[in-house]
Design a protein around this motif. Structure first.
Motif, PDB file in Angstrom:
ATOM      1  N   SER A  17      19.609 -11.627   7.687  1.00 19.19           N
ATOM      2  CA  SER A  17      18.179 -11.205   6.721  1.00 19.19           C
ATOM      3  C   SER A  17      17.082 -10.003   7.784  1.00 19.19           C
ATOM      4  CB  SER A  17      17.803 -11.458   5.575  1.00 19.19           C
ATOM      5  OG  SER A  17      19.310 -12.744   5.043  1.00 19.19           O
ATOM      6  N   LEU A  18      17.160  -8.763   6.544  1.00 15.37           N
ATOM      7  CA  LEU A  18      15.679  -8.365   7.261  1.00 15.37           C
ATOM      8  C   LEU A  18      14.996  -7.557   5.966  1.00 15.37           C
ATOM      9  CD1 LEU A  18      16.574  -5.646  10.211  1.00 15.37           C
ATOM     10  CD2 LEU A  18      14.740  -7.303  10.222  1.00 15.37           C
ATOM     11  N   ARG A  19      14.336  -7.249   6.306  1.00 11.55           N
ATOM     12  CA  ARG A  19      13.378  -6.742   4.254  1.00 11.55           C
ATOM     13  C   ARG A  19      12.761  -5.398   5.237  1.00 11.55           C
ATOM     14  NH1 ARG A  19       8.216  -8.375   0.236  1.00 11.55           N
ATOM     15  NH2 ARG A  19       7.728  -8.225   1.588  1.00 11.55           N
ATOM     16  N   LEU A  20      13.368  -4.039   4.962  1.00 11.65           N
ATOM     17  CA  LEU A  20      12.845  -2.883   4.773  1.00 11.65           C
ATOM     18  C   LEU A  20      11.234  -2.418   3.907  1.00 11.65           C
ATOM     19  CD1 LEU A  20      15.235  -0.735   6.163  1.00 11.65           C
ATOM     20  CD2 LEU A  20      14.287  -1.901   7.646  1.00 11.65           C
ATOM     21  N   SER A  21      10.461  -1.948   4.583  1.00 19.15           N
ATOM     22  CA  SER A  21       9.096  -1.712   3.623  1.00 19.15           C
ATOM     23  C   SER A  21       8.961  -0.112   3.872  1.00 19.15           C
ATOM     24  CB  SER A  21       8.062  -2.070   4.168  1.00 19.15           C
ATOM     25  OG  SER A  21       7.958  -3.575   3.309  1.00 19.15           O
ATOM     26  N   CYS A  22       8.470   0.712   2.509  1.00 20.30           N
ATOM     27  CA  CYS A  22       8.341   1.980   2.631  1.00 20.30           C
ATOM     28  C   CYS A  22       6.966   2.510   1.778  1.00 20.30           C
ATOM     29  CB  CYS A  22       9.394   2.678   2.118  1.00 20.30           C
ATOM     30  SG  CYS A  22       9.415   3.908   1.807  1.00 20.30           S
ATOM     31  N   ALA A  23       6.283   2.267   2.286  1.00 19.49           N
ATOM     32  CA  ALA A  23       4.654   2.974   2.252  1.00 19.49           C
ATOM     33  C   ALA A  23       3.999   3.595   1.675  1.00 19.49           C
ATOM     34  CB  ALA A  23       3.437   2.228   3.346  1.00 19.49           C
ATOM     35  N   ALA A  24       3.589   4.639   0.509  1.00 19.74           N
ATOM     36  CA  ALA A  24       4.031   5.929   0.097  1.00 19.74           C
ATOM     37  C   ALA A  24       1.859   6.035   0.139  1.00 19.74           C
ATOM     38  CB  ALA A  24       3.959   5.798  -0.959  1.00 19.74           C
ATOM     39  N   SER A  25       1.610   7.356   0.653  1.00 20.21           N
ATOM     40  CA  SER A  25       0.426   7.567   0.121  1.00 20.21           C
ATOM     41  C   SER A  25       0.239   9.192  -0.262  1.00 20.21           C
ATOM     42  CB  SER A  25      -0.459   7.724   1.345  1.00 20.21           C
ATOM     43  OG  SER A  25       0.268   8.379   3.013  1.00 20.21           O
ATOM     44  N   GLY A  26      -0.554   9.417  -0.762  1.00 20.29           N
ATOM     45  CA  GLY A  26      -1.083  10.929  -1.547  1.00 20.29           C
ATOM     46  C   GLY A  26      -0.991  10.734  -3.208  1.00 20.29           C
ATOM     47  N   ARG A  27      -0.213  11.360  -3.269  1.00 18.92           N
ATOM     48  CA  ARG A  27      -0.031  11.373  -4.410  1.00 18.92           C
ATOM     49  C   ARG A  27       0.514  10.089  -5.813  1.00 18.92           C
ATOM     50  NH1 ARG A  27       3.582  15.614  -8.217  1.00 18.92           N
ATOM     51  NH2 ARG A  27       3.072  14.718  -9.733  1.00 18.92           N
ATOM     52  N   THR A  28      -0.034   9.809  -6.859  1.00 21.73           N
ATOM     53  CA  THR A  28       0.543   9.009  -8.075  1.00 21.73           C
ATOM     54  C   THR A  28       1.698   7.919  -7.156  1.00 21.73           C
ATOM     55  OG1 THR A  28      -0.695   9.310  -9.579  1.00 21.73           O
ATOM     56  CG2 THR A  28       0.845   7.563  -9.762  1.00 21.73           C
ATOM     57  N   PHE A  29       1.956   7.148  -6.547  1.00 25.44           N
ATOM     58  CA  PHE A  29       3.893   6.190  -6.301  1.00 25.44           C
ATOM     59  C   PHE A  29       4.933   6.729  -7.799  1.00 25.44           C
ATOM     60  CE2 PHE A  29       6.255   4.634  -3.563  1.00 25.44           C
ATOM     61  CZ  PHE A  29       6.625   3.155  -4.140  1.00 25.44           C
ATOM     62  N   SER A  30       4.345   5.988  -8.825  1.00 28.68           N
ATOM     63  CA  SER A  30       4.767   5.517  -9.676  1.00 28.68           C
ATOM     64  C   SER A  30       5.238   6.994 -10.424  1.00 28.68           C
ATOM     65  CB  SER A  30       4.371   4.787 -10.690  1.00 28.68           C
ATOM     66  OG  SER A  30       2.682   5.531 -11.521  1.00 28.68           O
ATOM     67  N   ASP A  31       5.181   7.894 -10.575  1.00 29.23           N
ATOM     68  CA  ASP A  31       5.699   9.168 -10.391  1.00 29.23           C
ATOM     69  C   ASP A  31       7.020   9.463 -10.127  1.00 29.23           C
ATOM     70  OD1 ASP A  31       2.572  11.985 -10.401  1.00 29.23           O
ATOM     71  OD2 ASP A  31       3.174   9.447 -11.803  1.00 29.23           O
ATOM     72  N   TYR A  32       7.353   8.352  -8.812  1.00 24.82           N
ATOM     73  CA  TYR A  32       8.331   9.550  -8.342  1.00 24.82           C
ATOM     74  C   TYR A  32       9.889   8.131  -8.051  1.00 24.82           C
ATOM     75  CZ  TYR A  32       5.648  11.909  -5.563  1.00 24.82           C
ATOM     76  OH  TYR A  32       4.794  13.695  -5.699  1.00 24.82           O
ATOM     77  N   ALA A  33      10.940   8.296  -8.684  1.00 24.81           N
ATOM     78  CA  ALA A  33      11.875   7.943  -8.817  1.00 24.81           C
ATOM     79  C   ALA A  33      12.203   7.912  -6.857  1.00 24.81           C
ATOM     80  CB  ALA A  33      13.163   8.411  -9.049  1.00 24.81           C
ATOM     81  N   MET A  34      11.893   6.561  -6.832  1.00 24.47           N
ATOM     82  CA  MET A  34      12.585   6.554  -5.270  1.00 24.47           C
ATOM     83  C   MET A  34      13.964   6.012  -5.013  1.00 24.47           C
ATOM     84  SD  MET A  34       9.567   6.571  -3.885  1.00 24.47           S
ATOM     85  CE  MET A  34      10.087   6.418  -2.060  1.00 24.47           C
ATOM     86  N   GLY A  35      14.762   6.601  -3.155  1.00 27.55           N
ATOM     87  CA  GLY A  35      15.549   5.711  -2.934  1.00 27.55           C
ATOM     88  C   GLY A  35      15.129   5.445  -1.525  1.00 27.55           C
TER      89      GLY A  35
END
Length: 127
Positions: A17-35
């Protein structure tokens, strides 16, 4: 704008198993659907999974359904991809992407529906 940085990739054996992370910065993260998308050497970029802005809705490619889980923590501005029962065919560069327009469902698998992309993290699964 939003900036995205992936982490958590590596070299593992089949079944691990592995867990990937995607860290966001800038505009409000919850404004975006993510893929999450992935691209193996010599192959086209492939849709992996998508999560709605609030995190309640998820959608997976058939190839990973039941093995991968996408999630997000809007308080931490971070999205995750938990990958279990990894297979050699999962080997690829995994990229996270942000969709500011909240595309229609028929567009979720389409890379052009996403506005911002990270650089990617390599996942290699040995047999």
């Amino acid at each position: 704008q939003v900036q995205l940085v992936e982490s958590g990739g590596g070299l593992v054996q089949a079944g691990d198993s592995l867990r990937l992370s995607c860290a966001a910065s800038g505009r409000t993260f919850s404004d975006y659907a993510m893929g999450w998308f992935r691209q193996a050497p010599g192959k086209e970029r492939e849709f992996v999974a998508r999560i709605t802005r609030g995190g309640a809705g998820t959608y997976y490619a058939d190839s990973v359904k039941g093995r991968f889980t996408i999630s997000r923590d809007n308080a931490k501005n971070t999205m995750y991809l938990q990958m279990n029962s990894l297979k050699p065919e999962d080997t690829a560069v995994y990229c996270c992407a942000a969709d500011s327009a909240d595309a229609y469902p028929y567009q979720w698998r389409v890379a052009a529906s996403y506005d911002y992309w990270g650089q990617g993290t390599q996942v290699t699964v040995s047999s």
